[in-house]
Design an enzyme around this catalytic site. Structure first.
Site, mmCIF file in Angstrom:
data_model
loop_
_atom_site.group_PDB
_atom_site.id
_atom_site.type_symbol
_atom_site.label_atom_id
_atom_site.label_comp_id
_atom_site.label_asym_id
_atom_site.label_seq_id
_atom_site.Cartn_x
_atom_site.Cartn_y
_atom_site.Cartn_z
ATOM 1 N N ARG A 307 51.917 -17.788 -96.710
ATOM 2 C CA ARG A 307 52.478 -17.578 -95.378
ATOM 3 C C ARG A 307 51.442 -18.030 -94.350
ATOM 4 O O ARG A 307 50.228 -17.853 -94.553
ATOM 5 C CB ARG A 307 52.795 -16.090 -95.141
ATOM 6 C CG ARG A 307 54.017 -15.582 -95.898
ATOM 7 C CD ARG A 307 55.324 -16.189 -95.384
ATOM 8 N NE ARG A 307 56.498 -15.651 -96.037
ATOM 9 C CZ ARG A 307 57.106 -16.212 -97.084
ATOM 10 N NH1 ARG A 307 56.661 -17.346 -97.605
ATOM 11 N NH2 ARG A 307 58.189 -15.660 -97.596
ATOM 12 N N GLU A 336 56.852 -20.859 -87.470
ATOM 13 C CA GLU A 336 57.513 -22.020 -88.067
ATOM 14 C C GLU A 336 58.780 -22.323 -87.284
ATOM 15 O O GLU A 336 59.605 -21.420 -87.124
ATOM 16 C CB GLU A 336 57.873 -21.739 -89.526
ATOM 17 C CG GLU A 336 56.661 -21.753 -90.410
ATOM 18 C CD GLU A 336 56.950 -21.306 -91.836
ATOM 19 O OE1 GLU A 336 58.121 -21.023 -92.152
ATOM 20 O OE2 GLU A 336 56.010 -21.227 -92.628
ATOM 21 N N HIS A 355 57.775 -25.628 -94.780
ATOM 22 C CA HIS A 355 58.123 -24.504 -95.663
ATOM 23 C C HIS A 355 59.213 -24.929 -96.667
ATOM 24 O O HIS A 355 60.338 -24.413 -96.644
ATOM 25 C CB HIS A 355 58.586 -23.308 -94.826
ATOM 26 C CG HIS A 355 58.484 -22.001 -95.561
ATOM 27 N ND1 HIS A 355 58.207 -20.818 -94.950
ATOM 28 C CD2 HIS A 355 58.623 -21.694 -96.873
ATOM 29 C CE1 HIS A 355 58.192 -19.836 -95.834
ATOM 30 N NE2 HIS A 355 58.445 -20.354 -97.031
HETATM 31 O O1 LIG Z 1 59.134 -16.322 -100.120
HETATM 32 C C1 LIG Z 1 59.517 -17.278 -100.773
HETATM 33 O O2 LIG Z 1 59.973 -17.186 -101.909
HETATM 34 C C2 LIG Z 1 59.509 -18.620 -100.182
HETATM 35 O O3 LIG Z 1 58.646 -18.722 -99.140
HETATM 36 C C3 LIG Z 1 60.918 -18.954 -99.820
HETATM 37 O O4 LIG Z 1 61.061 -19.216 -98.555
#
Ligand SMILES: O=C(O)[C@H](O)CO
Length: 391
Positions: A307, A336, A355
């Site tokens: 993240r 994002e 992402h």
């Molecule tokens: O959390 C997750 O699995 C990925 O980031 C999907 O967006």
């Protein structure tokens, strides 16, 4: 954009779930969570086996009327029905789909029907007001592993369970990690730009890359995705270091040749590539800041597939500008997308993707199937394959 393009390529496929009989969920799927916790590879294997043998049962064979099925609220994410068409097909086998628009237009009737909410990947979030308006809500099925966009404590106070899809995301996200590492190491994006530029006089020696083979990879966060990255990196003869809250079992370390670094600082100092694969929690927020970047080698590359908020982005801008580290490759940012005038977008020693770690035809379908299995388990009072608990 990329997601919807990828999804438009998806053809109707044999569905893993047979009829709209809530009890008929395939036992292999209903139980994979328990075993897969130890052996995530199993799931894909079994998925292949069962989906290949499964009979296709189209919606027209369905005896049960949609209205009789438990209602699932779909938070609008695009597509004609507020959910991508192919996901809608999967969901409709087991649920009465209710879009946000339908819910808002007929709140009184709809609110009673809704027993579950399907959240596509990590957006959008669910607020108190929505929870208050859904008296029969039992489960929020998150499609994706990260649940940092959900207030788990608040949701749990409403007696609602949250589930996620750790098995479906592991392989595609690990593939993406390798793609980013290789692309950054070999300056693939710049290479593409040069190849299509009108200026044909370019010299590869002016933009040399670095090699991944035999380099040292430091993985921060050795859960199932991190471990899958290690498995792939082993094929490149990389020296693998990892830092994790809990040390992996000796056999697991040996299987991929990974060395545990109790201190993250040691990993940062020794690695040529530092890969972030942690969940975003208060503990990992800005885990990599000025100090940590300063510990990395000037020749090192930082890769983030977790993240965006795990990195202090201001510190990263400075580290890249001043060449404190060689480069960065990010599939995730905060926010994002980044504002178009964000300084990270003006640097040439960075690759940023929007992402897309799980943006594959296969992953999106499997995430939906995993989310459906979770939601049905909750509604049927069965063991829940992947429940997420507030800390
Ligand atoms: O959390 C997750 O699995 C990925 O980031 C999907 O967006």
């Amino acid at each position: 954009m990329l997601r919807s393009k990828a999804f438009s390529l998806l053809k109707p496929i044999p569905l893993m779930f047979g009829q709209s009989n809530l009890a008929c969920i395939h036992p292999a799927i209903a139980s994979y969570g328990h075993r897969c916790h130890r052996s995530p590879v199993d799931y894909r294997q079994r998925y292949k086996t069962y989906s290949a043998g499964e009979q296709t049962i189209s919606a027209s064979h369905t005896k049960v009327m949609a209205e009789d099925l438990p209602g699932v609220l779909i938070l609008d994410i695009g597509g004609t029905h507020g959910v991508l068409e192919n996901l809608a097909v999967l969901l409709k086998k087991h649920f009465h789909l209710i879009t946000m628009k339908e819910f808002l237009e007929n709140k009184k009737e709809m609110s009673k029907k809704i027993q579950s909410v399907f959240v596509f990947e990590c957006r959008p979030t669910i607020d108190r007001e929505l929870l208050e308006s859904l008296p029969n809500l039992k489960v929020i099925g998150n499609s994706g592993v990260g649940v940092d966009h959900l207030d788990l404590k608040m949701i749990s106070n409403f007696g609602v369970k949250v589930t996620n899809t750790p098995h479906a995301v592991a392989d595609p996200t690990a593939d993406m990690a390798m793609a980013l590492m290789l692309a950054s190491a070999r300056r693939l994006v710049e290479g593409c730009q040069i190849a299509v530029s009108p200026d044909t006089k370019y010299f590869a020696v002016d933009w040399l890359g670095v090699e991944v083979t035999r380099a040292t990879l430091g993985i921060i966060g050795m859960g199932s995705i991190g471990y899958k990255v290690a498995q792939r990196a082993r094929a490149f003869n990389m020296k693998i270091l990892y830092h994790n809250r809990n040390r992996r079992r000796k056999e697991e370390e040996e299987a991929v040749g990974a060395h545990y670094c109790e201190k993250m600082e040691d990993l940062l100092q020794q690695s040529d590539f530092v890969m972030l694969v942690v969940n975003l929690t208060p503990e990992t927020h800005k885990l990599i800041g000025k100090k940590e970047l300063g510990l990395m080698k000037p020749t090192a590359t930082l890769i983030n597939i977790s993240r965006g908020a795990v990195i202090d982005q201001d510190a990263l801008v400075e580290a890249l500008q001043k060449k404190i580290i060689r480069a960065a490759a990010l599939d995730v940012t905060h926010p994002e997308p980044l504002p178009r005038d964000h300084p990270l977008l003006r640097l040439n020693n960075i690759i940023i993707t929007p992402h897309i770690g799980t943006a594959t035809v296969q992953a999106i379908r499997m995430m939906a199937e995993e989310a459906i299995a979770n939601m049905l388990a909750v509604l049927n009072g069965q063991p829940i394959p992947s429940e997420v608990f507030p800390k």
